[in-house]
Design a protein around this motif. Structure first.
Motif, short mmCIF file in Angstrom:
data_model
loop_
_atom_site.label_atom_id
_atom_site.label_comp_id
_atom_site.label_asym_id
_atom_site.label_seq_id
_atom_site.Cartn_x
_atom_site.Cartn_y
_atom_site.Cartn_z
N ASP A 1 0.85 -1.19 0.00
CA ASP A 1 0.00 0.00 0.00
C ASP A 1 0.89 1.24 0.00
N PRO A 2 0.74 2.14 -1.02
CA PRO A 2 1.62 3.32 -1.08
C PRO A 2 1.45 4.29 0.08
N THR A 3 0.36 4.19 0.84
CA THR A 3 0.17 5.09 1.97
C THR A 3 0.80 4.56 3.25
N THR A 4 1.29 3.30 3.22
CA THR A 4 1.94 2.72 4.39
C THR A 4 3.28 3.39 4.62
N PRO A 5 3.55 3.88 5.84
CA PRO A 5 4.86 4.50 6.11
C PRO A 5 5.99 3.52 5.84
N LYS A 6 7.03 4.01 5.19
CA LYS A 6 8.18 3.16 4.89
C LYS A 6 9.20 3.29 6.02
N SER A 7 9.57 2.17 6.58
CA SER A 7 10.46 2.17 7.72
C SER A 7 11.85 2.68 7.35
N VAL A 8 12.35 3.64 8.12
CA VAL A 8 13.72 4.13 7.96
C VAL A 8 14.57 3.49 9.04
N ASN A 9 14.11 3.52 10.25
CA ASN A 9 14.70 2.78 11.36
C ASN A 9 13.59 2.62 12.40
N ALA A 10 13.93 2.10 13.55
CA ALA A 10 12.91 1.78 14.55
C ALA A 10 12.15 3.02 15.05
N ARG A 11 12.74 4.21 14.90
CA ARG A 11 12.11 5.42 15.46
C ARG A 11 11.64 6.41 14.41
N GLU A 12 11.83 6.11 13.14
CA GLU A 12 11.48 7.05 12.08
C GLU A 12 10.76 6.34 10.95
N CYS A 13 10.02 7.10 10.18
CA CYS A 13 9.42 6.59 8.96
C CYS A 13 9.29 7.74 7.97
N GLN A 14 9.20 7.41 6.68
CA GLN A 14 9.05 8.41 5.65
C GLN A 14 7.57 8.63 5.38
#
Length: 114
Positions: free
Chosen positions: A5-18
């Motif tokens: 799903d393109p609206t799902t936040p993409k994981s950057v690390n355990a504390r951040e997302c794009q």
């Protein structure tokens, strides 16, 4: 969580997302418009802190916000069904809510980690 799903936040690390800034801007604008247009005291009370937090995040993402929007309605023209309260029925309710959101988001901004 659906990773396709393109609206799902993409994981950057355990504390951040794009998050897509355009989608965030649309989301925050919609939240604020609903907040300003309602005169439902419970909805106002429950949403104020969340919306102020979202305003901080939007500003940090470089999303331009205006205070208040040009098309902010007269709060007396839109009514939810409820027992009236002094806070919700004020003729300056929408402007007062805008001012409270602005002030709360400024305070939160100084206390939120970057």
């Amino acid at each position: 969580m659906d990773r396709t799903d393109p609206t799902t936040p993409k994981s950057v690390n355990a504390r951040e997302c794009q998050i897509d800034p355009v989608a965030l801007g649309t989301f925050v604008d919609t939240l604020v418009q609903q907040h300003v247009r309602t005169n439902h005291a419970v909805l106002i009370a429950l949403s104020e802190g969340f919306i102020a937090t979202m305003l901080v995040l939007a500003r940090r993402a470089g999303i331009e916000l205006t205070w208040p929007p040009d098309d902010a309605p007269d709060p007396r023209t839109i009514a939810d069904i409820q027992v009236p309260s002094a806070a919700a029925d004020s003729t300056t309710g929408a402007r007062a809510r805008w001012d409270r959101l602005r002030d709360t988001s400024r305070t939160l901004s100084t206390r939120m980690a970057r």
